[in-house]
Write a protein that holds these residues in place. Structure first.
Motif, PDB file in Angstrom:
ATOM      1  N   VAL A 115       0.845  -1.199   0.000  1.00  0.00           N
ATOM      2  CA  VAL A 115       0.000   0.000   0.000  1.00  0.00           C
ATOM      3  C   VAL A 115       0.881   1.250   0.000  1.00  0.00           C
ATOM      4  O   VAL A 115       0.619   2.208  -0.746  1.00  0.00           O
ATOM      5  CB  VAL A 115      -0.957  -0.011   1.207  1.00  0.00           C
ATOM      6  N   ALA A 116       1.923   1.245   0.825  1.00  0.00           N
ATOM      7  CA  ALA A 116       2.853   2.375   0.835  1.00  0.00           C
ATOM      8  C   ALA A 116       3.524   2.531  -0.529  1.00  0.00           C
ATOM      9  O   ALA A 116       3.731   3.647  -1.018  1.00  0.00           O
ATOM     10  CB  ALA A 116       3.909   2.180   1.923  1.00  0.00           C
ATOM     11  N   TYR A 117       3.842   1.406  -1.154  1.00  0.00           N
ATOM     12  CA  TYR A 117       4.473   1.437  -2.482  1.00  0.00           C
ATOM     13  C   TYR A 117       3.514   2.019  -3.518  1.00  0.00           C
ATOM     14  O   TYR A 117       3.912   2.848  -4.353  1.00  0.00           O
ATOM     15  CB  TYR A 117       4.878   0.018  -2.873  1.00  0.00           C
ATOM     16  N   ALA A 118       2.246   1.598  -3.463  1.00  0.00           N
ATOM     17  CA  ALA A 118       1.264   2.085  -4.434  1.00  0.00           C
ATOM     18  C   ALA A 118       1.027   3.583  -4.278  1.00  0.00           C
ATOM     19  O   ALA A 118       0.973   4.324  -5.266  1.00  0.00           O
ATOM     20  CB  ALA A 118      -0.047   1.319  -4.263  1.00  0.00           C
ATOM     21  N   ILE A 119       0.888   4.042  -3.036  1.00  0.00           N
ATOM     22  CA  ILE A 119       0.654   5.470  -2.792  1.00  0.00           C
ATOM     23  C   ILE A 119       1.883   6.279  -3.178  1.00  0.00           C
ATOM     24  O   ILE A 119       1.805   7.305  -3.852  1.00  0.00           O
ATOM     25  CB  ILE A 119       0.288   5.713  -1.316  1.00  0.00           C
ATOM     26  N   GLY A 120       3.053   5.802  -2.754  1.00  0.00           N
ATOM     27  CA  GLY A 120       4.288   6.529  -3.026  1.00  0.00           C
ATOM     28  C   GLY A 120       4.636   6.601  -4.496  1.00  0.00           C
ATOM     29  O   GLY A 120       5.278   7.560  -4.942  1.00  0.00           O
ATOM     30  N   MET A 121       4.213   5.600  -5.276  1.00  0.00           N
ATOM     31  CA  MET A 121       4.576   5.561  -6.691  1.00  0.00           C
ATOM     32  C   MET A 121       4.009   6.751  -7.458  1.00  0.00           C
ATOM     33  O   MET A 121       4.669   7.322  -8.332  1.00  0.00           O
ATOM     34  CB  MET A 121       4.110   4.244  -7.317  1.00  0.00           C
ATOM     35  N   PHE A 122       2.785   7.158  -7.146  1.00  0.00           N
ATOM     36  CA  PHE A 122       2.183   8.294  -7.844  1.00  0.00           C
ATOM     37  C   PHE A 122       2.941   9.589  -7.551  1.00  0.00           C
ATOM     38  O   PHE A 122       3.022  10.472  -8.396  1.00  0.00           O
ATOM     39  CB  PHE A 122       0.715   8.444  -7.432  1.00  0.00           C
ATOM     40  N   ILE A 123       3.496   9.686  -6.350  1.00  0.00           N
ATOM     41  CA  ILE A 123       4.260  10.876  -5.983  1.00  0.00           C
ATOM     42  C   ILE A 123       5.681  10.789  -6.531  1.00  0.00           C
ATOM     43  O   ILE A 123       6.266  11.773  -6.964  1.00  0.00           O
ATOM     44  CB  ILE A 123       4.295  11.032  -4.450  1.00  0.00           C
ATOM     45  N   SER A 124       6.225   9.583  -6.544  1.00  0.00           N
ATOM     46  CA  SER A 124       7.614   9.393  -6.933  1.00  0.00           C
ATOM     47  C   SER A 124       7.883   9.836  -8.360  1.00  0.00           C
ATOM     48  O   SER A 124       8.929  10.419  -8.657  1.00  0.00           O
ATOM     49  CB  SER A 124       8.005   7.918  -6.764  1.00  0.00           C
ATOM     50  N   LEU A 182      13.941  16.037 -10.046  1.00  0.00           N
ATOM     51  CA  LEU A 182      15.175  15.903  -9.271  1.00  0.00           C
ATOM     52  C   LEU A 182      16.213  15.139 -10.085  1.00  0.00           C
ATOM     53  O   LEU A 182      15.870  14.345 -10.960  1.00  0.00           O
ATOM     54  CB  LEU A 182      14.901  15.149  -7.961  1.00  0.00           C
ATOM     55  N   PRO A 183      17.490  15.360  -9.825  1.00  0.00           N
ATOM     56  CA  PRO A 183      18.534  14.576 -10.508  1.00  0.00           C
ATOM     57  C   PRO A 183      18.362  13.089 -10.202  1.00  0.00           C
ATOM     58  O   PRO A 183      18.337  12.680  -9.038  1.00  0.00           O
ATOM     59  CB  PRO A 183      19.838  15.129  -9.915  1.00  0.00           C
ATOM     60  N   LEU A 184      18.241  12.265 -11.232  1.00  0.00           N
ATOM     61  CA  LEU A 184      17.963  10.842 -11.046  1.00  0.00           C
ATOM     62  C   LEU A 184      19.077  10.141 -10.272  1.00  0.00           C
ATOM     63  O   LEU A 184      18.812   9.205  -9.510  1.00  0.00           O
ATOM     64  CB  LEU A 184      17.779  10.160 -12.401  1.00  0.00           C
ATOM     65  N   ARG A 185      20.302  10.565 -10.462  1.00  0.00           N
ATOM     66  CA  ARG A 185      21.426   9.892  -9.791  1.00  0.00           C
ATOM     67  C   ARG A 185      21.309  10.043  -8.271  1.00  0.00           C
ATOM     68  O   ARG A 185      21.472   9.066  -7.529  1.00  0.00           O
ATOM     69  CB  ARG A 185      22.751  10.476 -10.287  1.00  0.00           C
ATOM     70  N   GLY A 219      12.773   3.581  -7.290  1.00  0.00           N
ATOM     71  CA  GLY A 219      13.491   2.749  -8.240  1.00  0.00           C
ATOM     72  C   GLY A 219      12.918   2.715  -9.635  1.00  0.00           C
ATOM     73  O   GLY A 219      13.592   3.088 -10.606  1.00  0.00           O
ATOM     74  N   TRP A 220      11.673   2.275  -9.769  1.00  0.00           N
ATOM     75  CA  TRP A 220      11.159   1.952 -11.101  1.00  0.00           C
ATOM     76  C   TRP A 220      11.054   3.161 -12.029  1.00  0.00           C
ATOM     77  O   TRP A 220      11.542   3.114 -13.173  1.00  0.00           O
ATOM     78  CB  TRP A 220       9.826   1.230 -10.987  1.00  0.00           C
ATOM     79  N   PRO A 221      10.418   4.279 -11.612  1.00  0.00           N
ATOM     80  CA  PRO A 221      10.373   5.431 -12.528  1.00  0.00           C
ATOM     81  C   PRO A 221      11.758   5.909 -12.937  1.00  0.00           C
ATOM     82  O   PRO A 221      11.968   6.329 -14.074  1.00  0.00           O
ATOM     83  CB  PRO A 221       9.629   6.501 -11.714  1.00  0.00           C
ATOM     84  N   SER A 222      12.712   5.814 -12.027  1.00  0.00           N
ATOM     85  CA  SER A 222      14.057   6.322 -12.302  1.00  0.00           C
ATOM     86  C   SER A 222      14.786   5.462 -13.329  1.00  0.00           C
ATOM     87  O   SER A 222      15.382   5.983 -14.283  1.00  0.00           O
ATOM     88  CB  SER A 222      14.879   6.386 -11.004  1.00  0.00           C
ATOM     89  N   VAL A 223      14.758   4.133 -13.143  1.00  0.00           N
ATOM     90  CA  VAL A 223      15.508   3.277 -14.077  1.00  0.00           C
ATOM     91  C   VAL A 223      14.846   3.251 -15.454  1.00  0.00           C
ATOM     92  O   VAL A 223      15.541   3.229 -16.481  1.00  0.00           O
ATOM     93  CB  VAL A 223      15.693   1.849 -13.518  1.00  0.00           C
ATOM     94  N   VAL A 224      13.507   3.253 -15.520  1.00  0.00           N
ATOM     95  CA  VAL A 224      12.833   3.267 -16.815  1.00  0.00           C
ATOM     96  C   VAL A 224      13.086   4.592 -17.532  1.00  0.00           C
ATOM     97  O   VAL A 224      13.317   4.618 -18.755  1.00  0.00           O
ATOM     98  CB  VAL A 224      11.318   3.019 -16.648  1.00  0.00           C
ATOM     99  N   GLU A 271      22.640  10.016 -16.565  1.00  0.00           N
ATOM    100  CA  GLU A 271      21.196  10.090 -16.764  1.00  0.00           C
ATOM    101  C   GLU A 271      20.788  10.209 -18.228  1.00  0.00           C
ATOM    102  O   GLU A 271      19.841   9.568 -18.676  1.00  0.00           O
ATOM    103  CB  GLU A 271      20.625  11.278 -15.984  1.00  0.00           C
ATOM    104  N   LYS A 272      21.489  11.049 -18.992  1.00  0.00           N
ATOM    105  CA  LYS A 272      21.073  11.336 -20.365  1.00  0.00           C
ATOM    106  C   LYS A 272      22.272  11.313 -21.301  1.00  0.00           C
ATOM    107  O   LYS A 272      23.398  11.617 -20.883  1.00  0.00           O
ATOM    108  CB  LYS A 272      20.391  12.714 -20.423  1.00  0.00           C
ATOM    109  N   PRO A 273      22.063  10.957 -22.572  1.00  0.00           N
ATOM    110  CA  PRO A 273      23.179  10.900 -23.522  1.00  0.00           C
ATOM    111  C   PRO A 273      23.906  12.223 -23.676  1.00  0.00           C
ATOM    112  O   PRO A 273      25.137  12.257 -23.809  1.00  0.00           O
ATOM    113  CB  PRO A 273      22.499  10.492 -24.842  1.00  0.00           C
ATOM    114  N   GLU A 274      23.160  13.331 -23.635  1.00  0.00           N
ATOM    115  CA  GLU A 274      23.801  14.634 -23.839  1.00  0.00           C
ATOM    116  C   GLU A 274      24.758  15.005 -22.714  1.00  0.00           C
ATOM    117  O   GLU A 274      25.614  15.874 -22.883  1.00  0.00           O
ATOM    118  CB  GLU A 274      22.745  15.736 -24.025  1.00  0.00           C
ATOM    119  N   ASP A 275      24.628  14.339 -21.552  1.00  0.00           N
ATOM    120  CA  ASP A 275      25.538  14.625 -20.441  1.00  0.00           C
ATOM    121  C   ASP A 275      26.975  14.225 -20.757  1.00  0.00           C
ATOM    122  O   ASP A 275      27.917  14.746 -20.148  1.00  0.00           O
ATOM    123  CB  ASP A 275      25.074  13.895 -19.168  1.00  0.00           C
ATOM    124  N   VAL A 276      27.144  13.257 -21.677  1.00  0.00           N
ATOM    125  CA  VAL A 276      28.495  12.813 -22.055  1.00  0.00           C
ATOM    126  C   VAL A 276      28.699  12.964 -23.565  1.00  0.00           C
ATOM    127  O   VAL A 276      29.510  12.262 -24.165  1.00  0.00           O
ATOM    128  CB  VAL A 276      28.736  11.346 -21.627  1.00  0.00           C
TER     129      VAL A 276
END
Length: 496
Positions: free
Chosen positions: A95-104, A111-114, A159-164, A230-235
Motif C-alpha cells: 500500500v505504501a508502495y502504491a501510494i508513493g509511486m504516484f508521488i515518486s 530531481l537529478p535521477l542519480r 526505483g522503477w520510474p528512475s531506471v525506466v 542520466e542522459k546521452p547529452e551529459d556525455v
C-alpha cells in the motif's frame, strides 16, 4: 609490415562510443533493479519459518515450553490467524508502495535521477536490514514489522520510474520491446537471487535473510552515485530516435577509423538539444496520453496475479507439496525463470508485430486456464511441478514485464507530447502505481481467502487475468484493424 589488430581489440573497436555508453547504462540499471527485487523477496521465503508445523521439528532438550504446538514459531505469527497477519505485513509494504509511486514519478521528473536513485537504494537497504534485525533484537511486535515494511515500500518507489526513465533516455523506438524484455529480466533475476540468499539463512538465522540483501542494495546505491549517467547529452552522445519508422539515429555498430574514437567526444556531429529545457508534464496531462488509462488498469490486475505469486508461492508449495522452507523457496524460483523467458518473448513478438496490447491480451488469456491446471495437477510429480511453474511464470510475468517497460517507455515518449521527453517518469509512475494497487490487493486477498482453501485463491487469480484482458479489448481492436486496414504498416501506438 604493420601487424593486424588482435581479435579482441577488433571487437572492442567495432562498437561505437554511443554503443559502449548504452550498454553500460543498460547493465548498470539492470543491477540496480535486480537489487530492488532482491531485497523484496526474503519475506516470502521467511514466512514458512515464522510459522511452522512444530510437530515436525525436533525440540532442543534445554527448551522448556508448555505450548507444544507453537513453540518453534516466531510471535506474533504463532497465532491461528497467522495468514492474515502475513497479509497485513505484505500490505504495509504494498500500500505504501502504491501510494508513493504516484508521488515518486513527479519527483523523478524534477530531481537529478542519480541522487534520487542513490538515496532510495541506501534507505531501502536500511529498512530491509531493520526487518532482519528484529530477529537479533528479539522483537515480537506486529507494528514494528509493519512499520518497517511500510517505510521500505515508500522508499522503494524511487526505483522503477528512475531506471525506466534512464533507459528510455538512452534507447529509442527501434527494438525497444526486445531490449527492454531482456533488460526487464532483472525482476526475475532479483527474485531468484533473493530467494536463494534468503534460503541460505532461513533455517538457521532468518534475520540474515534480510540483512544480507539490505547490504547488497545499499552497495548498489553507492555504485549508482559514482557511475550513473542520466542522459546521452551529459556525455556528448547522440540522442536516440523515439518516433518514426526508421531505426536509431546512429547504428549500434560501426567501424571507426581510429580506435581511440570510442573514448573521444563525437564533437560537432552529435545532435545537441535545441531551445530551452521543456517543462515536466502534469499528472492530468499524462493521463490524457492515449493508452495510459487502459494499460494502467490492465496492469492493476496483471500485477495482482504476479505479486500474489511473489508473496505466497513458497508458502503454497510448502503447504500443498509438503516441502521444507528452503526447498519451497528454491522451487518457487522456477516461476521467475519462466518470467524471464516470458518477458523476452513478449518484447520480441510485440516488436515484430507492432502490437503491444495484442501480445499482452493473448498471453493473459492463455494464462487463465494454465493457472487452473497448475492448481489441480501442478503437484503431481516433480516434472509436472517444474513444467507448470515455468509455463505459468512466462504467461503471468510476460505481459506485466512488457507493460512496465516497453509500453511505459512508448507512452512516455508518445507523438502527442511533441518531443517533450519529460513525461517518461510521470507516465511510468502512473502505470506502475496503478499496477501497485493490484499488487497490494492480491496478497491481501490471498491472505483472507486462503483459509477457505487454495482453490479459491486460484479462482481469484483467474478472474483477475480475465479482467485484465477485457481492459485491453479496445486497444486490441485498434491494432487488429490497423493490421487489416489500408494503413497496415502504421501499427502499434500510432493507431491508439
Amino acid at each position: 609490415m604493420r601487424s593486424s589488430l588482435a581479435p579482441g581489440i577488433k571487437l572492442i573497436t567495432s562498437f561505437s562510443r554511443d554503443s559502449w555508453y548504452r550498454g553500460f547504462i543498460l547493465v548498470l540499471t539492470f543491477l540496480f533493479y535486480t537489487a530492488y527485487h532482491l531485497s523484496r523477496k526474503p519475506i516470502s521465503i521467511v514466512k514458512s519459518e515464522l510459522h511452522r508445523n512444530c510437530s515436525t521439528v525436533i525440540r532442543p532438550a534445554h527448551l522448556n515450553v508448555s505450548d507444544n504446538e507453537t513453540w518453534c514459531d516466531w510471535a506474533p505469527f504463532d497465532q491461528d490467524n497467522y495468514k492474515t497477519l502475513f497479509g497485513a505485513v505484505d500490505n504495509s509494504f504494498l500500500v505504501a508502495y502504491a501510494i508513493g509511486m504516484f508521488i515518486s514519478g513527479i519527483f523523478g521528473e524534477r530531481l537529478p535521477l542519480r541522487y534520487y536513485l542513490s538515496c532510495g537504494m541506501l534507505l531501502s537497504g536500511l529498512f530491509t536490514a531493520l526487518f532482519g534485525l528484529g530477529f537479533y533484537w528479539n522483537i515480537h511486535s506486529l507494528w514494528y514489522y509493519a512499520f518497517v515494511q511500510a517505510m521500505n515500500g515508500l522508499v522503494q518507489t524511487t526505483g522503477w520510474p528512475s531506471v525506466v526513465t534512464c533507459v528510455g533516455n538512452w534507447f529509442g523506438k527501434g527494438k525497444r520491446g526486445l531490449i527492454m524484455g531482456v533488460w526487464n529480466s532483472h525482476t526475475s533475476v532479483g527474485n531468484i537471487l533473493g530467494s536463494l540468499i534468503a534460503g541460505v539463512f532461513v533455517s538457521s538465522a532468518w534475520g540474515m535473510s534480510f540483512i544480507v540483501p539490505g547490504i547488497i542494495i545499499a552497495c548498489t546505491g553507492v555504485l549508482c552515485f559514482f557511475f550513473l549517467v542520466e542522459k546521452p547529452e551529459d556525455v556528448n552522445c547522440s540522442l536516440p530516435q523515439h518516433h518514426g519508422d526508421g531505426g536509431e539515429e546512429e547504428p549500434l555498430i560501426h567501424n571507426p577509423s581510429n580506435p581511440e574514437e570510442i573514448f573521444s567526444s563525437p564533437g560537432s556531429s552529435t545532435p545537441q538539444p535545441a531551445g530551452d529545457e521543456p517543462e515536466a508534464i502534469s499528472f492530468l496531462g499524462a493521463l490524457r496520453i492515449p493508452g495510459v488509462l487502459e494499460f494502467s488498469f490492465c496492469l492493476l490486475f496483471a500485477k495482482l496475479v504476479s505479486y500474489t505469486f511473489l508473496y505466497w508461492l513458497p508458502l503454497y508449495i510448502s503447504n500443498v507439496a509438503n516441502f521444507d522452507s528452503k526447498s519451497a523457496g528454491d522451487m518457487s524460483t522456477l516461476f521467475d525463470v519462466g518470467g524471464i523467458v516470458g518477458g523476452i518473448m513478449a518484447g520480441l513478438v510485440s516488436d515484430y508485430t507492432g502490437g503491444r496490447a495484442t501480445t499482452c491480451f493473448v498471453m493473459l488469456i492463455v494464462a487463465a486456464p494454465m493457472l487452473f491446471l497448475y492448481n489441480h495437477v501442478g503437484q503431481n510429480g516433480l516434472g509436472t511441478t517444474i513444467g507448470m511453474l515455468l509455463v505459468c511464470g512466462a504467461l503471468v510475468n510476460g505481459p506485466y514485464a512488457l507493460i512496465t517497460t516497453a509500453v511505459s517507455a512508448d507512452l512516455g515518449t508518445h507523438e502527442s507530447l511533441q518531443g517533450n521527453a519529460k513525461a517518461l517518469s510521470t507516465v511510468t509512475a502512473i502505470i506502475d502505481g496503478t499496477g501497485s494497487i493490484g499488487a497490494a490487493l492480491g496478497p491481501l486477498l490471498a491472505g483472507l481467502i486462503s483459509p477457505s482453501g487454495w482453490n479459491n485463491v486460484f479462482y481469484m487469480l483467474i478472474t483477475a487475468d480475465v479482467l485484465a484482458c477485457l481492459l485491453l479489448s479496445r486497444l486490441v481492436f485498434k491494432e487488429v484493424r490497423g493490421w487489416c486496414g489500408p494503413g497496415a504498416r502504421h501499427r502499434g501506438f500510432k493507431e491508439i
